[in-house]
Design a protein around this motif. Structure first.
Motif, PDB file in Angstrom:
ATOM      1  N   ASN A  20       0.835  -1.208   0.000  1.00 39.58           N
ATOM      2  CA  ASN A  20       0.000   0.000   0.000  1.00 39.58           C
ATOM      3  C   ASN A  20       0.873   1.263   0.000  1.00 39.58           C
ATOM      4  O   ASN A  20       0.738   2.133   0.851  1.00 39.58           O
ATOM      5  CB  ASN A  20      -0.963  -0.004   1.189  1.00 39.58           C
ATOM      6  CG  ASN A  20      -2.033   1.046   1.049  1.00 39.58           C
ATOM      7  OD1 ASN A  20      -2.406   1.427  -0.054  1.00 39.58           O
ATOM      8  ND2 ASN A  20      -2.526   1.542   2.165  1.00 39.58           N
ATOM      9  N   VAL A  21       1.799   1.313  -0.969  1.00 36.14           N
ATOM     10  CA  VAL A  21       2.711   2.450  -1.100  1.00 36.14           C
ATOM     11  C   VAL A  21       2.766   2.917  -2.552  1.00 36.14           C
ATOM     12  O   VAL A  21       2.322   2.214  -3.458  1.00 36.14           O
ATOM     13  CB  VAL A  21       4.150   2.093  -0.625  1.00 36.14           C
ATOM     14  CG1 VAL A  21       4.160   1.741   0.851  1.00 36.14           C
ATOM     15  CG2 VAL A  21       4.759   0.974  -1.456  1.00 36.14           C
ATOM     16  N   SER A  22       3.349   4.089  -2.738  1.00 34.16           N
ATOM     17  CA  SER A  22       3.538   4.623  -4.090  1.00 34.16           C
ATOM     18  C   SER A  22       4.724   3.933  -4.757  1.00 34.16           C
ATOM     19  O   SER A  22       5.542   3.278  -4.097  1.00 34.16           O
ATOM     20  CB  SER A  22       3.805   6.129  -4.019  1.00 34.16           C
ATOM     21  OG  SER A  22       5.070   6.356  -3.407  1.00 34.16           O
ATOM     22  N   ARG A  23       4.840   4.131  -6.057  1.00 36.30           N
ATOM     23  CA  ARG A  23       5.960   3.551  -6.811  1.00 36.30           C
ATOM     24  C   ARG A  23       7.300   4.084  -6.288  1.00 36.30           C
ATOM     25  O   ARG A  23       8.249   3.331  -6.101  1.00 36.30           O
ATOM     26  CB  ARG A  23       5.800   3.849  -8.304  1.00 36.30           C
ATOM     27  CG  ARG A  23       6.840   3.164  -9.164  1.00 36.30           C
ATOM     28  CD  ARG A  23       6.483   3.220 -10.625  1.00 36.30           C
ATOM     29  NE  ARG A  23       5.266   2.509 -10.942  1.00 36.30           N
ATOM     30  CZ  ARG A  23       5.168   1.193 -11.143  1.00 36.30           C
ATOM     31  NH1 ARG A  23       6.230   0.440 -11.025  1.00 36.30           N
ATOM     32  NH2 ARG A  23       4.021   0.630 -11.427  1.00 36.30           N
ATOM     33  N   SER A  24       7.391   5.383  -5.998  1.00 35.30           N
ATOM     34  CA  SER A  24       8.657   5.935  -5.510  1.00 35.30           C
ATOM     35  C   SER A  24       8.995   5.396  -4.117  1.00 35.30           C
ATOM     36  O   SER A  24      10.159   5.117  -3.823  1.00 35.30           O
ATOM     37  CB  SER A  24       8.640   7.462  -5.517  1.00 35.30           C
ATOM     38  OG  SER A  24       7.628   7.964  -4.686  1.00 35.30           O
ATOM     39  N   ARG A  25       7.996   5.237  -3.269  1.00 35.53           N
ATOM     40  CA  ARG A  25       8.246   4.670  -1.938  1.00 35.53           C
ATOM     41  C   ARG A  25       8.693   3.213  -2.068  1.00 35.53           C
ATOM     42  O   ARG A  25       9.592   2.765  -1.360  1.00 35.53           O
ATOM     43  CB  ARG A  25       6.993   4.777  -1.064  1.00 35.53           C
ATOM     44  CG  ARG A  25       7.152   4.173   0.308  1.00 35.53           C
ATOM     45  CD  ARG A  25       8.150   4.973   1.150  1.00 35.53           C
ATOM     46  NE  ARG A  25       8.314   4.322   2.430  1.00 35.53           N
ATOM     47  CZ  ARG A  25       9.474   4.016   2.989  1.00 35.53           C
ATOM     48  NH1 ARG A  25      10.601   4.364   2.397  1.00 35.53           N
ATOM     49  NH2 ARG A  25       9.535   3.410   4.130  1.00 35.53           N
ATOM     50  N   PHE A  26       8.077   2.464  -2.990  1.00 37.06           N
ATOM     51  CA  PHE A  26       8.499   1.077  -3.196  1.00 37.06           C
ATOM     52  C   PHE A  26       9.959   1.012  -3.633  1.00 37.06           C
ATOM     53  O   PHE A  26      10.718   0.175  -3.153  1.00 37.06           O
ATOM     54  CB  PHE A  26       7.616   0.359  -4.223  1.00 37.06           C
ATOM     55  CG  PHE A  26       8.207  -0.946  -4.656  1.00 37.06           C
ATOM     56  CD1 PHE A  26       8.336  -1.994  -3.773  1.00 37.06           C
ATOM     57  CD2 PHE A  26       8.699  -1.103  -5.944  1.00 37.06           C
ATOM     58  CE1 PHE A  26       8.929  -3.192  -4.154  1.00 37.06           C
ATOM     59  CE2 PHE A  26       9.287  -2.292  -6.339  1.00 37.06           C
ATOM     60  CZ  PHE A  26       9.394  -3.336  -5.437  1.00 37.06           C
ATOM     61  N   ARG A  27      10.370   1.912  -4.528  1.00 38.59           N
ATOM     62  CA  ARG A  27      11.770   1.899  -4.971  1.00 38.59           C
ATOM     63  C   ARG A  27      12.714   2.086  -3.784  1.00 38.59           C
ATOM     64  O   ARG A  27      13.752   1.431  -3.691  1.00 38.59           O
ATOM     65  CB  ARG A  27      12.008   2.980  -6.030  1.00 38.59           C
ATOM     66  CG  ARG A  27      11.503   2.560  -7.398  1.00 38.59           C
ATOM     67  CD  ARG A  27      12.036   3.472  -8.497  1.00 38.59           C
ATOM     68  NE  ARG A  27      11.507   4.826  -8.431  1.00 38.59           N
ATOM     69  CZ  ARG A  27      10.437   5.243  -9.082  1.00 38.59           C
ATOM     70  NH1 ARG A  27       9.772   4.434  -9.858  1.00 38.59           N
ATOM     71  NH2 ARG A  27      10.033   6.492  -8.968  1.00 38.59           N
ATOM     72  N   ALA A  28      12.346   2.963  -2.854  1.00 41.45           N
ATOM     73  CA  ALA A  28      13.172   3.171  -1.665  1.00 41.45           C
ATOM     74  C   ALA A  28      13.184   1.919  -0.782  1.00 41.45           C
ATOM     75  O   ALA A  28      14.231   1.509  -0.279  1.00 41.45           O
ATOM     76  CB  ALA A  28      12.661   4.376  -0.874  1.00 41.45           C
ATOM     77  N   ILE A  29      12.033   1.302  -0.603  1.00 38.52           N
ATOM     78  CA  ILE A  29      11.939   0.088   0.215  1.00 38.52           C
ATOM     79  C   ILE A  29      12.758  -1.033  -0.412  1.00 38.52           C
ATOM     80  O   ILE A  29      13.465  -1.767   0.277  1.00 38.52           O
ATOM     81  CB  ILE A  29      10.462  -0.340   0.385  1.00 38.52           C
ATOM     82  CG1 ILE A  29       9.719   0.669   1.262  1.00 38.52           C
ATOM     83  CG2 ILE A  29      10.354  -1.745   0.967  1.00 38.52           C
ATOM     84  CD1 ILE A  29       8.210   0.491   1.268  1.00 38.52           C
ATOM     85  N   ALA A  30      12.677  -1.179  -1.723  1.00 42.03           N
ATOM     86  CA  ALA A  30      13.378  -2.263  -2.418  1.00 42.03           C
ATOM     87  C   ALA A  30      14.900  -2.135  -2.295  1.00 42.03           C
ATOM     88  O   ALA A  30      15.608  -3.134  -2.414  1.00 42.03           O
ATOM     89  CB  ALA A  30      12.962  -2.305  -3.886  1.00 42.03           C
ATOM     90  N   LEU A  31      15.413  -0.936  -2.039  1.00 42.65           N
ATOM     91  CA  LEU A  31      16.854  -0.733  -1.876  1.00 42.65           C
ATOM     92  C   LEU A  31      17.341  -1.098  -0.475  1.00 42.65           C
ATOM     93  O   LEU A  31      18.535  -1.243  -0.249  1.00 42.65           O
ATOM     94  CB  LEU A  31      17.223   0.727  -2.174  1.00 42.65           C
ATOM     95  CG  LEU A  31      17.074   1.155  -3.625  1.00 42.65           C
ATOM     96  CD1 LEU A  31      17.323   2.660  -3.747  1.00 42.65           C
ATOM     97  CD2 LEU A  31      18.018   0.375  -4.529  1.00 42.65           C
ATOM     98  N   HIS A  32      16.408  -1.237   0.457  1.00 47.00           N
ATOM     99  CA  HIS A  32      16.783  -1.542   1.837  1.00 47.00           C
ATOM    100  C   HIS A  32      17.362  -2.959   1.925  1.00 47.00           C
ATOM    101  O   HIS A  32      16.877  -3.870   1.256  1.00 47.00           O
ATOM    102  CB  HIS A  32      15.555  -1.417   2.745  1.00 47.00           C
ATOM    103  CG  HIS A  32      15.914  -1.388   4.182  1.00 47.00           C
ATOM    104  ND1 HIS A  32      16.152  -2.515   4.911  1.00 47.00           N
ATOM    105  CD2 HIS A  32      16.104  -0.347   5.009  1.00 47.00           C
ATOM    106  CE1 HIS A  32      16.463  -2.177   6.149  1.00 47.00           C
ATOM    107  NE2 HIS A  32      16.435  -0.861   6.238  1.00 47.00           N
ATOM    108  N   PRO A  33      18.407  -3.153   2.717  1.00 42.65           N
ATOM    109  CA  PRO A  33      19.049  -4.482   2.798  1.00 42.65           C
ATOM    110  C   PRO A  33      18.125  -5.599   3.297  1.00 42.65           C
ATOM    111  O   PRO A  33      18.364  -6.758   2.980  1.00 42.65           O
ATOM    112  CB  PRO A  33      20.214  -4.283   3.772  1.00 42.65           C
ATOM    113  CG  PRO A  33      20.271  -2.846   4.102  1.00 42.65           C
ATOM    114  CD  PRO A  33      19.097  -2.149   3.508  1.00 42.65           C
ATOM    115  N   ASN A  34      17.073  -5.253   4.041  1.00 43.84           N
ATOM    116  CA  ASN A  34      16.151  -6.291   4.531  1.00 43.84           C
ATOM    117  C   ASN A  34      15.146  -6.750   3.480  1.00 43.84           C
ATOM    118  O   ASN A  34      14.515  -7.789   3.656  1.00 43.84           O
ATOM    119  CB  ASN A  34      15.384  -5.795   5.762  1.00 43.84           C
ATOM    120  CG  ASN A  34      16.269  -5.693   6.978  1.00 43.84           C
ATOM    121  OD1 ASN A  34      17.260  -6.407   7.100  1.00 43.84           O
ATOM    122  ND2 ASN A  34      15.932  -4.792   7.877  1.00 43.84           N
TER     123      ASN A  34
END
Length: 73
Positions: A20-34
């Motif tokens: 339940n996030v925007s595309r830009s927020r997902f890109r940031a989440i996907a970069l997280h090591p977890n």
């Protein structure tokens, strides 16, 4: 040669809805090591195992309050 897929796959569009996030927020989440690594990267983008994304959500995302809880508090 066939590569066996160990379960259902999801792409960014499905993960946006799951989180339940925007595309830009997902890109940031996907970069997280977890965040899980993509199962495979194709010419149209990356795909992840649904089970990996669901495990990430269970372990690293706070549950959102239900609509009933929002109204009460």
């Amino acid at each position: 040669m066939t590569d066996e897929v160990p379960g259902p796959l999801v792409a960014a569009g499905e993960i946006l809805k799951m989180l339940n996030v925007s595309r830009s927020r997902f890109r940031a989440i996907a970069l997280h090591p977890n965040f899980p690594r993509p199962f495979q990267t194709l010419s149209v983008g990356s795909v992840w195992l649904r089970s990996d994304v669901e495990a990430y959500i269970r372990e690293h995302r706070r549950p959102r309050p239900s609509a009933d809880e929002d109204e009460q508090g």
